[in-house]
Design a protein around this motif. Structure first.
Motif, PDB file in Angstrom:
ATOM      1  N   LEU A 136       3.325  -4.533 -10.527  1.00  0.00           N
ATOM      2  CA  LEU A 136       3.539  -3.288 -11.278  1.00  0.00           C
ATOM      3  C   LEU A 136       2.784  -3.362 -12.607  1.00  0.00           C
ATOM      4  O   LEU A 136       2.739  -4.432 -13.231  1.00  0.00           O
ATOM      5  N   PRO A 137       2.225  -2.243 -13.073  1.00  0.00           N
ATOM      6  CA  PRO A 137       1.497  -2.258 -14.352  1.00  0.00           C
ATOM      7  C   PRO A 137       2.410  -2.706 -15.497  1.00  0.00           C
ATOM      8  O   PRO A 137       3.545  -2.232 -15.598  1.00  0.00           O
ATOM      9  N   GLY A 138       1.903  -3.625 -16.295  1.00  0.00           N
ATOM     10  CA  GLY A 138       2.635  -4.053 -17.485  1.00  0.00           C
ATOM     11  C   GLY A 138       3.759  -5.031 -17.218  1.00  0.00           C
ATOM     12  O   GLY A 138       4.526  -5.361 -18.123  1.00  0.00           O
ATOM     13  N   VAL A 139       3.879  -5.526 -15.983  1.00  0.00           N
ATOM     14  CA  VAL A 139       4.981  -6.450 -15.651  1.00  0.00           C
ATOM     15  C   VAL A 139       4.421  -7.857 -15.438  1.00  0.00           C
ATOM     16  O   VAL A 139       3.669  -8.098 -14.495  1.00  0.00           O
ATOM     17  N   GLY A 140       4.792  -8.762 -16.324  1.00  0.00           N
ATOM     18  CA  GLY A 140       4.371 -10.160 -16.220  1.00  0.00           C
ATOM     19  C   GLY A 140       5.497 -11.009 -15.667  1.00  0.00           C
ATOM     20  O   GLY A 140       6.549 -10.483 -15.269  1.00  0.00           O
ATOM     21  N   ALA A 171      13.962   9.216 -13.262  1.00  0.00           N
ATOM     22  CA  ALA A 171      12.874   9.912 -12.545  1.00  0.00           C
ATOM     23  C   ALA A 171      12.098  10.799 -13.512  1.00  0.00           C
ATOM     24  O   ALA A 171      10.879  10.957 -13.389  1.00  0.00           O
ATOM     25  N   ALA A 172      12.792  11.357 -14.491  1.00  0.00           N
ATOM     26  CA  ALA A 172      12.102  12.194 -15.489  1.00  0.00           C
ATOM     27  C   ALA A 172      11.209  11.327 -16.371  1.00  0.00           C
ATOM     28  O   ALA A 172      10.130  11.756 -16.794  1.00  0.00           O
ATOM     29  N   LEU A 173      11.645  10.103 -16.613  1.00  0.00           N
ATOM     30  CA  LEU A 173      10.821   9.187 -17.418  1.00  0.00           C
ATOM     31  C   LEU A 173       9.525   8.851 -16.670  1.00  0.00           C
ATOM     32  O   LEU A 173       8.459   8.722 -17.276  1.00  0.00           O
ATOM     33  N   ALA A 174       9.640   8.717 -15.354  1.00  0.00           N
ATOM     34  CA  ALA A 174       8.440   8.413 -14.563  1.00  0.00           C
ATOM     35  C   ALA A 174       7.384   9.500 -14.732  1.00  0.00           C
ATOM     36  O   ALA A 174       6.184   9.228 -14.676  1.00  0.00           O
ATOM     37  N   ASN A 175       7.837  10.720 -14.947  1.00  0.00           N
ATOM     38  CA  ASN A 175       6.888  11.844 -15.075  1.00  0.00           C
ATOM     39  C   ASN A 175       6.543  12.158 -16.531  1.00  0.00           C
ATOM     40  O   ASN A 175       5.815  13.123 -16.796  1.00  0.00           O
ATOM     41  N   ALA A 182       4.171   2.667 -23.945  1.00  0.00           N
ATOM     42  CA  ALA A 182       4.395   4.089 -23.638  1.00  0.00           C
ATOM     43  C   ALA A 182       3.567   4.512 -22.417  1.00  0.00           C
ATOM     44  O   ALA A 182       3.930   5.449 -21.711  1.00  0.00           O
ATOM     45  N   LYS A 183       2.460   3.794 -22.174  1.00  0.00           N
ATOM     46  CA  LYS A 183       1.670   4.087 -20.966  1.00  0.00           C
ATOM     47  C   LYS A 183       2.241   3.345 -19.754  1.00  0.00           C
ATOM     48  O   LYS A 183       2.356   3.887 -18.665  1.00  0.00           O
ATOM     49  N   HIS A 184       2.574   2.061 -19.975  1.00  0.00           N
ATOM     50  CA  HIS A 184       2.944   1.218 -18.831  1.00  0.00           C
ATOM     51  C   HIS A 184       4.292   1.567 -18.224  1.00  0.00           C
ATOM     52  O   HIS A 184       4.471   1.462 -17.008  1.00  0.00           O
ATOM     53  N   VAL A 185       5.269   1.945 -19.046  1.00  0.00           N
ATOM     54  CA  VAL A 185       6.620   2.163 -18.496  1.00  0.00           C
ATOM     55  C   VAL A 185       6.612   3.288 -17.447  1.00  0.00           C
ATOM     56  O   VAL A 185       7.033   3.061 -16.299  1.00  0.00           O
ATOM     57  N   PRO A 186       6.107   4.514 -17.777  1.00  0.00           N
ATOM     58  CA  PRO A 186       6.097   5.548 -16.728  1.00  0.00           C
ATOM     59  C   PRO A 186       5.224   5.169 -15.536  1.00  0.00           C
ATOM     60  O   PRO A 186       5.564   5.451 -14.390  1.00  0.00           O
ATOM     61  N   LEU A 187       4.122   4.453 -15.840  1.00  0.00           N
ATOM     62  CA  LEU A 187       3.213   4.049 -14.758  1.00  0.00           C
ATOM     63  C   LEU A 187       3.908   3.090 -13.778  1.00  0.00           C
ATOM     64  O   LEU A 187       3.780   3.216 -12.553  1.00  0.00           O
ATOM     65  N   LEU A 208       7.064   2.922 -13.156  1.00  0.00           N
ATOM     66  CA  LEU A 208       8.053   3.671 -12.371  1.00  0.00           C
ATOM     67  C   LEU A 208       7.377   4.489 -11.264  1.00  0.00           C
ATOM     68  O   LEU A 208       7.869   4.536 -10.130  1.00  0.00           O
ATOM     69  N   THR A 209       6.240   5.098 -11.588  1.00  0.00           N
ATOM     70  CA  THR A 209       5.561   5.881 -10.544  1.00  0.00           C
ATOM     71  C   THR A 209       5.009   4.956  -9.442  1.00  0.00           C
ATOM     72  O   THR A 209       4.983   5.331  -8.274  1.00  0.00           O
ATOM     73  N   HIS A 210       4.616   3.737  -9.816  1.00  0.00           N
ATOM     74  CA  HIS A 210       4.156   2.780  -8.798  1.00  0.00           C
ATOM     75  C   HIS A 210       5.287   2.422  -7.848  1.00  0.00           C
ATOM     76  O   HIS A 210       5.073   2.256  -6.646  1.00  0.00           O
ATOM     77  N   ILE A 211       6.488   2.276  -8.385  1.00  0.00           N
ATOM     78  CA  ILE A 211       7.629   1.932  -7.515  1.00  0.00           C
ATOM     79  C   ILE A 211       7.848   3.059  -6.500  1.00  0.00           C
ATOM     80  O   ILE A 211       8.009   2.816  -5.306  1.00  0.00           O
ATOM     81  N   VAL A 212       7.812   4.289  -7.004  1.00  0.00           N
ATOM     82  CA  VAL A 212       8.013   5.436  -6.103  1.00  0.00           C
ATOM     83  C   VAL A 212       6.895   5.471  -5.056  1.00  0.00           C
ATOM     84  O   VAL A 212       7.148   5.674  -3.854  1.00  0.00           O
ATOM     85  N   ALA A 213       5.657   5.230  -5.503  1.00  0.00           N
ATOM     86  CA  ALA A 213       4.522   5.291  -4.559  1.00  0.00           C
ATOM     87  C   ALA A 213       4.645   4.204  -3.489  1.00  0.00           C
ATOM     88  O   ALA A 213       4.307   4.422  -2.327  1.00  0.00           O
ATOM     89  N   ARG A 214       5.135   3.020  -3.879  1.00  0.00           N
ATOM     90  CA  ARG A 214       5.169   1.909  -2.924  1.00  0.00           C
ATOM     91  C   ARG A 214       6.421   1.904  -2.058  1.00  0.00           C
ATOM     92  O   ARG A 214       6.421   1.361  -0.960  1.00  0.00           O
ATOM     93  N   ARG A 215       7.516   2.478  -2.576  1.00  0.00           N
ATOM     94  CA  ARG A 215       8.780   2.408  -1.837  1.00  0.00           C
ATOM     95  C   ARG A 215       9.331   3.764  -1.421  1.00  0.00           C
ATOM     96  O   ARG A 215      10.303   3.828  -0.679  1.00  0.00           O
TER      97      ARG A 215
END
Ligand code: SF4
Length: 254
Positions: free
Chosen positions: A134-138, A73-77, A97-102, A104-111
């Motif tokens: 999710l951003p950066g996920v292919g 959760a700290a990584l998300a922020n 470095a941009k996509h990983v926290p993004l 994680l925050t998308h997961i929290v926002a959606r779920r």
């Protein structure tokens, strides 16, 4: 996501390829070495770092991140500037470095929580589609989360290694993208292959690509798939065609 229907002889071909590769592998790399059953969020972080990066380097970056952020959760922020020095050695570090926290925050926002275990009960294709938003996920990262994590789902990871071998041996047409490759290969997987078997198949093909079917100098005479593969017979023909038509025309000056 709609999957193309695949002729059943391709399924037989995948079985044969798997048998030949398994028989030829002197020291099999086990699934647990490569995919040690991380929780899905950890696997997502791990696989996002791994794109176009050697395993040893991306594992080192993952461990650095884990030490710095024992709570995801700290990584998300975290800001990209905080992540970058920890993952500097992976390919496309700034983007990751941009996509990983993004992501994680998308997961929290959606779920409403940083948790992917809900995907356990979802059909594979729907779970893949959810992850790919999710951003950066292919397609490769999405399949890795489903197949390599504790979710242990039957999703084939198609990375550049897998794509190269499957294209060269003619299971996939040349020019197939990784997303299309997933869509074509999934329905061709033998139905008796469970999730660990699908992961093992990926590892066998990847290992062939890393050791023999390399991008520049494939060692076809040593390859256990040489009887299956037309690429090594096409190659000399291409070369002689090129010789017959003379050297390529000079291109524009740089
Ligand atoms: S025969 Fe050559 S091109 Fe074909 S899969 Fe083996 S190493 Fe790759």
């Amino acid at each position: 996501m709609q999957l193309a229907l695949f002729p059943s002889n391709e399924t037989a071909r995948l079985r044969r390829i798997h048998r030949l590769l398994a028989a030829a592998q002197a020291q099999p790399e086990t699934v647990s070495e490569v995919a040690p059953g991380l929780p899905p969020i950890s696997q997502l972080v791990r696989t996002m770092l791994g794109g176009r990066t050697q395993d040893a380097i991306s594992w080192a970056a993952y461990r650095q991140l884990r030490r710095a952020f024992p709570d995801w959760a700290a990584l998300a922020n975290a800001s990209p500037a905080q992540l970058l020095p920890l993952i500097a050695n992976v390919t496309h570090a700034e983007k990751k470095a941009k996509h990983v926290p993004l992501a994680l925050t998308h997961i929290v926002a959606r779920r409403g929580a940083l948790d992917l275990t809900f995907l356990d009960s979802w059909p594979v294709l729907e779970a893949i589609a959810w992850l790919r938003r999710l951003p950066g996920v292919g397609p490769k990262a999405a399949a890795s989360v489903l197949n390599f994590s504790t979710l242990n789902k039957r999703a084939l990871v198609v990375d550049t290694h897998h794509l190269r071998v499957m294209t060269r041996i003619g299971v996939l047409p040349e020019g197939t993208t990784d997303g299309k490759a997933f869509e074509r290969l999934m329905p061709a997987l033998p139905e008796e292959w469970d999730a660990p078997m699908v992961a093992h198949h990926h590892l066998l093909v990847k290992s062939l690509s890393q050791n023999l079917c390399t991008a520049r100098t494939p060692d076809c005479p040593s390859c256990p798939l040489s009887a299956e593969c037309k690429w090594h017979t096409r190659r000399p023909k291409l070369a002689s065609t090129q010789r017959a038509s003379g050297p390529p025309a000079p291109g524009p000056s740089p």
